[in-house]
Motif scaffolding. Structure first.
Motif, PDB file in Angstrom:
ATOM      1  N   UNK A   1       1.033  -1.102  -0.041  1.00  0.00           N
ATOM      2  CA  UNK A   1       0.014  -0.192   0.020  1.00  0.00           C
ATOM      3  C   UNK A   1       0.969   1.252   0.084  1.00  0.00           C
ATOM      4  N   UNK A   2       0.573   2.132  -0.873  1.00  0.00           N
ATOM      5  CA  UNK A   2       1.292   3.120  -1.020  1.00  0.00           C
ATOM      6  C   UNK A   2       0.431   4.577  -1.049  1.00  0.00           C
ATOM      7  N   UNK A   3       1.022   5.735  -0.472  1.00  0.00           N
ATOM      8  CA  UNK A   3       0.428   6.960  -0.632  1.00  0.00           C
ATOM      9  C   UNK A   3       0.762   7.666  -1.996  1.00  0.00           C
ATOM     10  N   UNK A   4      -0.320   8.142  -2.807  1.00  0.00           N
ATOM     11  CA  UNK A   4      -0.070   8.380  -4.094  1.00  0.00           C
ATOM     12  C   UNK A   4       1.110   9.603  -4.100  1.00  0.00           C
TER      13      UNK A   4
ATOM     14  N   UNK B   1      -6.239  17.728 -11.386  1.00  0.00           N
ATOM     15  CA  UNK B   1      -5.924  18.854 -10.615  1.00  0.00           C
ATOM     16  C   UNK B   1      -6.649  19.045  -9.331  1.00  0.00           C
ATOM     17  N   UNK B   2      -7.636  18.126  -9.237  1.00  0.00           N
ATOM     18  CA  UNK B   2      -8.450  18.027  -8.065  1.00  0.00           C
ATOM     19  C   UNK B   2      -7.982  16.849  -7.170  1.00  0.00           C
ATOM     20  N   UNK B   3      -7.343  16.070  -7.677  1.00  0.00           N
ATOM     21  CA  UNK B   3      -6.695  14.848  -6.835  1.00  0.00           C
ATOM     22  C   UNK B   3      -5.827  15.605  -5.856  1.00  0.00           C
ATOM     23  N   UNK B   4      -6.090  15.404  -4.267  1.00  0.00           N
ATOM     24  CA  UNK B   4      -5.068  15.687  -3.355  1.00  0.00           C
ATOM     25  C   UNK B   4      -4.206  14.310  -3.008  1.00  0.00           C
TER      26      UNK B   4
ATOM     27  N   UNK C   1      -4.660  10.292  -1.395  1.00  0.00           N
ATOM     28  CA  UNK C   1      -5.033   9.122  -2.127  1.00  0.00           C
ATOM     29  C   UNK C   1      -3.979   7.878  -1.867  1.00  0.00           C
ATOM     30  N   UNK C   2      -4.458   6.683  -2.051  1.00  0.00           N
ATOM     31  CA  UNK C   2      -3.756   5.639  -1.999  1.00  0.00           C
ATOM     32  C   UNK C   2      -3.656   4.645  -3.076  1.00  0.00           C
TER      33      UNK C   2
ATOM     34  N   UNK D   1      -7.753   4.330  -4.557  1.00  0.00           N
ATOM     35  CA  UNK D   1      -8.861   4.908  -3.637  1.00  0.00           C
ATOM     36  C   UNK D   1      -8.303   6.415  -3.392  1.00  0.00           C
ATOM     37  N   UNK D   2      -9.325   7.249  -3.315  1.00  0.00           N
ATOM     38  CA  UNK D   2      -8.835   8.630  -2.809  1.00  0.00           C
ATOM     39  C   UNK D   2      -9.996   9.251  -1.898  1.00  0.00           C
ATOM     40  N   UNK D   3      -9.811  10.286  -1.602  1.00  0.00           N
ATOM     41  CA  UNK D   3     -10.887  11.154  -0.884  1.00  0.00           C
ATOM     42  C   UNK D   3     -10.641  12.580  -0.959  1.00  0.00           C
ATOM     43  N   UNK D   4     -11.418  13.437  -1.303  1.00  0.00           N
ATOM     44  CA  UNK D   4     -11.546  14.813  -1.719  1.00  0.00           C
ATOM     45  C   UNK D   4     -11.937  15.254  -0.218  1.00  0.00           C
TER      46      UNK D   4
END
Length: 412
Positions: A5-8, A39-42, A46-47, A59-62
């Motif tokens: 598992x990695x953070x983007x 641009x909107x992805x933080x 995101x992982x 998977x990501x979370x705004x």
């Protein structure tokens, strides 16, 4: 090799997003749409899962703020871009990402997580409950009339003006922002999100025109807008074009009615197609014949309480409530146990208690009822809420309800 598992990292976004597109069928988004989501992805929210050199899960979370009953804007993780490579399904990878993500959301201090579901059957086991519905319609404007308030204080007192969608965006966003606190479930759009309603890839128009924007004005001030496209068409009886309505919002009934009258009256068209509107949307009470509108109901936003106490205290309640909830939450055990909720139209508190429970339910049911659109009584009728003290269910159901139907205005 073990799956990692990695953070983007921002530089890995293209490859990461390419795996997501593969999981959703392999059709690539348009370059403009990809640029928007990039641009909107933080990245730090995101992982992804790596199997060797390949991404196999995303998977990501705004970072959203969602309106709740009472008008507060509550921090919420907008769960998005969830996918697993077709070669790695049925291995528990989705559950692992949901576990990691909800732990992260809790650490970020966000009491809610929300999502739209490509497959609704998936997310109940992670504690997400269906919190909003939406209605779509194909309105036969030749056969369904429209009655609007007329005169200087009605639709006749509203001026309409065509505008370039890009140039009118700021005025439209001001109208949208003014409406957010009044309807639970709406997302406060932060900079960048105003681009989403303007996406109009030529390859996805399906024979329709480019996006059109009409503004409703009173005294020189913008009080409403509609964005739409027209698909020309003809049949044996003559012109049969379709108005494909993207969105329509207004600050008052007269402006709203004026916009709908405009849409009904567009030359060479015979229908208005609208999608994803609130279930209590007023157009349904302006038309003369709802059967000529062919309304269809569909699920909207799914809600998950990440912190039961904080989430329930963040909203207000229609009538005074004092109830002890026995909450089950196997996936986020920090929520499990008894909570005393006390509140009214001015505010609320929700604290741990050892008192006897009045109602028993899971966090999934709390998510469904949270925005005020799904009655606890209905959930009880389905066997998903148990009344432990006589009379507690009916009173709590009224308290959790809300006069305005909750609604998610767009996906994410």
């Amino acid at each position: 090799m073990a799956i990692e598992t990695r953070v983007l990292r921002a530089e890995d976004w293209d490859e990461w997003y390419g795996m997501l597109e593969l999981a959703f069928g392999g059709v690539a988004d348009s370059p403009r749409e990809q640029a928007l989501w990039r641009d909107l992805t933080v990245p730090e929210r995101a992982i992804g899962l790596r199997d060797g050199e390949r991404w196999v899960g995303t998977a990501a979370a705004f970072p959203f703020r969602v309106s709740v009953p009472g008008g507060a804007l509550v921090p919420a993780a907008g769960v998005t871009m969830v996918g697993v490579a077709p070669t790695h399904r049925r291995r528990g990878l989705l559950s692992a990402m949901m576990r990691r993500q909800l732990d992260d959301v809790r650490a970020w201090g966000e009491p809610l997580a929300v999502l739209t579901a490509s497959e609704p059957a998936i997310y109940g086991r992670f504690g997400y409950g269906l919190g909003t519905w939406q209605v779509s319609a194909e309105i036969d404007t030749d056969r369904a009339g429209l009655a609007v308030p007329e005169g200087p204080r009605g639709a006749d007192g509203v001026a309409l003006r065509l505008a370039d969608p890009e140039e009118a965006s700021a005025a439209c966003e001001a109208v949208y922002a003014a409406l957010v606190p009044g309807r639970p479930g709406m997302i406060a759009r932060t900079p960048g999100w105003e681009r989403l309603p303007l996406l109009d890839p030529p390859g996805e128009r399906g024979g329709a025109s480019p996006l059109v924007c009409v503004l409703a004005e009173r005294g020189g001030e913008v009080v409403g807008y509609a964005r739409y496209a027209v698909k020309p068409g003809w049949d044996e009886g003559g012109p049969a074009g379709e108005v494909r309505l993207r969105d329509v919002e207004a600050l008052d009934p007269a402006a709203y009615a004026a916009l709908w009258r405009y849409l009904f009256g567009l030359d060479l068209t015979s229908s208005v197609h609208t999608r994803g509107r609130p279930v209590d949307d007023a157009w349904q009470y302006l038309v003369s014949d709802t059967r000529r509108c062919r309304p269809k109901l569909r699920d909207g936003l799914y809600v998950r309480l990440v912190d039961v106490g904080e989430a329930l205290a963040a909203r207000t309640y229609q009538v005074p409530v004092d109830v002890v909830l026995e909450v089950a939450d196997d996936f986020c055990p920090w929520n499990a146990g008894r909570w005393r909720l006390t509140g009214d139209a001015k505010g609320a508190s929700c604290e741990r208690t050892g008192d006897a429970a009045d109602l028993a339910l899971s966090v999934r049911e709390l998510g469904s009822a949270y925005l005020g659109g799904v009655p606890l009584l209905s959930l009880a009728a389905a066997g998903r809420v148990r009344e432990l003290r006589e009379g507690a269910l009916a009173r709590a159901s009224v308290a959790f309800g809300w006069p305005v139907a909750p609604w998610l205005p767009h996906g994410f």
